[in-house]
Scaffold this motif. Structure first.
Motif, PDB file in Angstrom:
ATOM      1  N   UNK A 275       0.876  -1.180   0.000  1.00  0.00           N
ATOM      2  CA  UNK A 275       0.000   0.000   0.000  1.00  0.00           C
ATOM      3  C   UNK A 275       0.907   1.223   0.000  1.00  0.00           C
ATOM      4  N   UNK A 276       0.552   2.226  -0.801  1.00  0.00           N
ATOM      5  CA  UNK A 276       1.440   3.353  -0.991  1.00  0.00           C
ATOM      6  C   UNK A 276       2.527   2.983  -1.978  1.00  0.00           C
ATOM      7  N   UNK A 277       3.226   4.005  -2.511  1.00  0.00           N
ATOM      8  CA  UNK A 277       4.247   3.706  -3.515  1.00  0.00           C
ATOM      9  C   UNK A 277       5.345   4.763  -3.475  1.00  0.00           C
ATOM     10  N   UNK A 278       6.555   4.312  -3.223  1.00  0.00           N
ATOM     11  CA  UNK A 278       7.691   5.217  -3.125  1.00  0.00           C
ATOM     12  C   UNK A 278       8.084   5.811  -4.472  1.00  0.00           C
ATOM     13  N   UNK A 279       7.626   5.249  -5.559  1.00  0.00           N
ATOM     14  CA  UNK A 279       7.911   5.856  -6.857  1.00  0.00           C
ATOM     15  C   UNK A 279       7.432   7.305  -6.895  1.00  0.00           C
ATOM     16  N   UNK A 280       6.322   7.590  -6.234  1.00  0.00           N
ATOM     17  CA  UNK A 280       5.880   8.972  -6.062  1.00  0.00           C
ATOM     18  C   UNK A 280       5.369   9.666  -7.300  1.00  0.00           C
ATOM     19  N   UNK A 281       4.858   8.951  -8.283  1.00  0.00           N
ATOM     20  CA  UNK A 281       4.332   9.596  -9.491  1.00  0.00           C
ATOM     21  C   UNK A 281       3.224  10.576  -9.114  1.00  0.00           C
ATOM     22  N   UNK A 282       3.363  11.811  -9.527  1.00  0.00           N
ATOM     23  CA  UNK A 282       2.407  12.839  -9.112  1.00  0.00           C
ATOM     24  C   UNK A 282       1.016  12.580  -9.680  1.00  0.00           C
ATOM     25  N   UNK A 283       0.935  11.888 -10.803  1.00  0.00           N
ATOM     26  CA  UNK A 283      -0.339  11.647 -11.474  1.00  0.00           C
ATOM     27  C   UNK A 283      -1.021  10.357 -11.018  1.00  0.00           C
ATOM     28  N   UNK A 284      -0.432   9.625 -10.077  1.00  0.00           N
ATOM     29  CA  UNK A 284      -0.898   8.271  -9.772  1.00  0.00           C
ATOM     30  C   UNK A 284      -2.351   8.239  -9.304  1.00  0.00           C
ATOM     31  N   UNK A 285      -3.183   7.492 -10.031  1.00  0.00           N
ATOM     32  CA  UNK A 285      -4.602   7.397  -9.683  1.00  0.00           C
ATOM     33  C   UNK A 285      -4.829   6.603  -8.407  1.00  0.00           C
ATOM     34  N   UNK A 286      -3.792   5.905  -7.906  1.00  0.00           N
ATOM     35  CA  UNK A 286      -3.934   5.116  -6.679  1.00  0.00           C
ATOM     36  C   UNK A 286      -3.775   5.964  -5.419  1.00  0.00           C
ATOM     37  N   UNK A 287      -3.335   7.184  -5.549  1.00  0.00           N
ATOM     38  CA  UNK A 287      -3.122   8.026  -4.369  1.00  0.00           C
ATOM     39  C   UNK A 287      -4.350   8.090  -3.451  1.00  0.00           C
TER      40      UNK A 287
ATOM     41  N   UNK B 139      -6.371   5.979  -2.582  1.00  0.00           N
ATOM     42  CA  UNK B 139      -6.564   4.782  -1.766  1.00  0.00           C
ATOM     43  C   UNK B 139      -5.902   4.907  -0.401  1.00  0.00           C
ATOM     44  N   UNK B 140      -4.933   5.811  -0.268  1.00  0.00           N
ATOM     45  CA  UNK B 140      -4.284   6.001   1.032  1.00  0.00           C
ATOM     46  C   UNK B 140      -5.237   6.642   2.044  1.00  0.00           C
ATOM     47  N   UNK B 141      -6.272   7.305   1.539  1.00  0.00           N
ATOM     48  CA  UNK B 141      -7.249   7.931   2.434  1.00  0.00           C
ATOM     49  C   UNK B 141      -7.984   6.884   3.265  1.00  0.00           C
ATOM     50  N   UNK B 142      -8.157   5.680   2.720  1.00  0.00           N
ATOM     51  CA  UNK B 142      -8.840   4.619   3.457  1.00  0.00           C
ATOM     52  C   UNK B 142      -8.047   4.201   4.693  1.00  0.00           C
ATOM     53  N   UNK B 143      -6.768   4.538   4.734  1.00  0.00           N
ATOM     54  CA  UNK B 143      -5.918   4.187   5.868  1.00  0.00           C
ATOM     55  C   UNK B 143      -5.797   5.346   6.853  1.00  0.00           C
ATOM     56  N   UNK B 144      -6.520   6.441   6.592  1.00  0.00           N
ATOM     57  CA  UNK B 144      -6.411   7.614   7.440  1.00  0.00           C
ATOM     58  C   UNK B 144      -5.164   8.424   7.142  1.00  0.00           C
ATOM     59  N   UNK B 145      -4.562   8.215   5.976  1.00  0.00           N
ATOM     60  CA  UNK B 145      -3.342   8.905   5.588  1.00  0.00           C
ATOM     61  C   UNK B 145      -3.604   9.836   4.407  1.00  0.00           C
ATOM     62  N   UNK B 146      -2.639  10.693   4.139  1.00  0.00           N
ATOM     63  CA  UNK B 146      -2.789  11.649   3.051  1.00  0.00           C
ATOM     64  C   UNK B 146      -2.412  11.031   1.712  1.00  0.00           C
ATOM     65  N   UNK B 147      -3.200  11.315   0.657  1.00  0.00           N
ATOM     66  CA  UNK B 147      -2.805  10.906  -0.685  1.00  0.00           C
ATOM     67  C   UNK B 147      -1.593  11.685  -1.201  1.00  0.00           C
ATOM     68  N   UNK B 148      -1.161  12.708  -0.454  1.00  0.00           N
ATOM     69  CA  UNK B 148       0.004  13.500  -0.845  1.00  0.00           C
ATOM     70  C   UNK B 148       1.299  12.817  -0.461  1.00  0.00           C
ATOM     71  N   UNK B 149       2.082  13.469   0.383  1.00  0.00           N
ATOM     72  CA  UNK B 149       3.398  12.937   0.730  1.00  0.00           C
ATOM     73  C   UNK B 149       3.324  11.651   1.540  1.00  0.00           C
ATOM     74  N   UNK B 150       2.243  11.441   2.298  1.00  0.00           N
ATOM     75  CA  UNK B 150       2.097  10.161   3.007  1.00  0.00           C
ATOM     76  C   UNK B 150       2.121   8.993   2.032  1.00  0.00           C
ATOM     77  N   UNK B 151       1.469   9.157   0.895  1.00  0.00           N
ATOM     78  CA  UNK B 151       1.398   8.080  -0.093  1.00  0.00           C
ATOM     79  C   UNK B 151       2.786   7.666  -0.567  1.00  0.00           C
ATOM     80  N   UNK B 152       3.708   8.631  -0.632  1.00  0.00           N
ATOM     81  CA  UNK B 152       5.055   8.361  -1.113  1.00  0.00           C
ATOM     82  C   UNK B 152       6.010   7.916  -0.014  1.00  0.00           C
ATOM     83  N   UNK B 153       5.691   8.247   1.230  1.00  0.00           N
ATOM     84  CA  UNK B 153       6.664   8.032   2.311  1.00  0.00           C
ATOM     85  C   UNK B 153       6.206   7.067   3.397  1.00  0.00           C
ATOM     86  N   UNK B 154       4.902   6.854   3.558  1.00  0.00           N
ATOM     87  CA  UNK B 154       4.405   5.966   4.601  1.00  0.00           C
ATOM     88  C   UNK B 154       3.798   4.730   3.925  1.00  0.00           C
TER      89      UNK B 154
END
Length: 359
Positions: A76-88, A90-105
């Protein structure tokens, strides 16, 4: 809660998102405020990896826009960090941010291979292609240490189960032996996404993805191992990468790809704001034109979720891209389709202590 203001560049170096914007389920947001007190600058954001024990491996879907009804995700989440990623989102379901959390957590699921084996062993299971990489990338950097994807492929090989993998990660070369073995029986195929051939554009847009030349090399390695590879021009970013379509297809074919596909940029939910902020900072001279063309593609909105056109777009520009794609296919000899993968070879492998068959 997440900060909605831009994070200082010194903290987000090597990341694409500018903010850690609050997800759509949170009622409150926090903002960093300089109160005048002297303090040390916060350190750069580091990748954090948590472990999750999955209750199930296979996820089902009924979308008419994709050619599969089941998939799985080792991370879950992706360190590749593509700014356009449509999966971002999905991080909201974990209570996390689709922004930098998606790339780092990030969250790894190391027990996924064992869970998958149990699901495939159930008496009522009926095989069909399992798609991997349809949400987050199974070959993102943490896979180098975790090795979850390789163990998943070993399970699928042992069950002789068909698999389709999509990635931007060059780590897939490590598994060319398994994928080649499966492909020889009609059980595996791979899609490699190449968004641009310009290393600088790639580094800005997808900061921790292997460069374009490295991805083309991965196509070559897989093709030489006997794996059918699709080069994916995805997403096509209007007024930024759309002029490269023909060149990407040509170089993909030269590297050994046998098929190709193309998907236009789509900006669902929080991705819209994240992409708008990024393009305004990174390409201020053409940001208005890029966003205007994206909205033209989706009926005057940043994103139109309607089945049948959310991935292809609509309007004159979308029609032109489809025509260019068809002409490029004819010139390069690439196909839109790959042969179907086999399901008739599926069998549950014997476990230690099982009575072996005489036939």
């Amino acid at each position: 809660m997440s900060e909605s203001l831009p994070i200082p560049e010194s903290r987000r170096r090597g990341r694409a998102a500018l903010t850690n914007a609050t997800n759509r389920y949170e009622r409150l947001a926090t903002e960093a405020v300089d109160d005048g007190w002297e303090r040390e600058e916060l350190p750069p954001l580091r990748t954090e990896l948590s472990i999750e024990r999955p209750r199930r491996a296979i996820t089902r879907n009924t979308s008419p826009d994709v050619g599969f009804d089941r998939s799985l995700n080792p991370y879950r989440g992706c360190e590749h960090g593509c700014i356009y990623c449509f999966a971002r989102p999905s991080h909201a379901y974990l209570g996390l941010s689709p922004g930098l959390d998606f790339e780092t957590r990030l969250i790894a699921r190391p027990e996924m291979p064992e869970v998958l084996g149990r699901e495939l062993s159930k008496p009522g299971y009926r095989p069909a292609v399992i798609a991997i990489g349809t949400n987050t990338d199974p070959y993102q950097p943490v896979e180098r240490d975790q090795g979850i994807m390789r163990r998943i492929l070993e399970v699928l090989r042992d069950f002789r189960h068909p698999v389709s993998v999509v990635t931007k990660g060059a780590i897939i070369e490590r598994d060319a032996d398994i994928l080649g073995e499966m492909a020889a029986e009609g059980l595996a195929r791979v899609g490699i996404s190449v968004t641009t051939l310009d290393p600088r554009t790639s580094r800005a847009m997808e900061p921790r993805v292997p460069g374009p030349a490295r991805r083309l090399r991965a196509i070559r390695v897989l093709a030489e191992a006997g794996v059918p590879v699709r080069v994916m021009v995805s997403p096509v970013v209007p007024a930024l990468t759309d002029h490269e379509m023909e060149a990407i297809l040509e170089q993909g074919a030269e590297a050994g790809a046998v098929a190709a596909s193309s998907i236009v940029l789509r900006l669902p939910r929080e991705v819209s704001g994240l992409f708008r902020d990024w393009v305004a900072e990174t390409y201020p001279d053409r940001a208005e034109r890029i966003i205007g063309r994206v909205r033209e593609l989706h009926g005057g909105r940043d994103y139109d979720p309607a089945f049948g056109q959310r991935m292809t777009g609509q309007g004159v520009w979308a029609d032109l891209m489809r025509k260019r794609f068809k002409v490029a296919l004819a010139r390069t000899g690439l196909s839109e389709d790959l042969p179907p993968l086999r399901t008739d070879l599926f069998r549950v492998p014997p476990r230690p202590g099982d009575q072996l068959s005489l036939f």
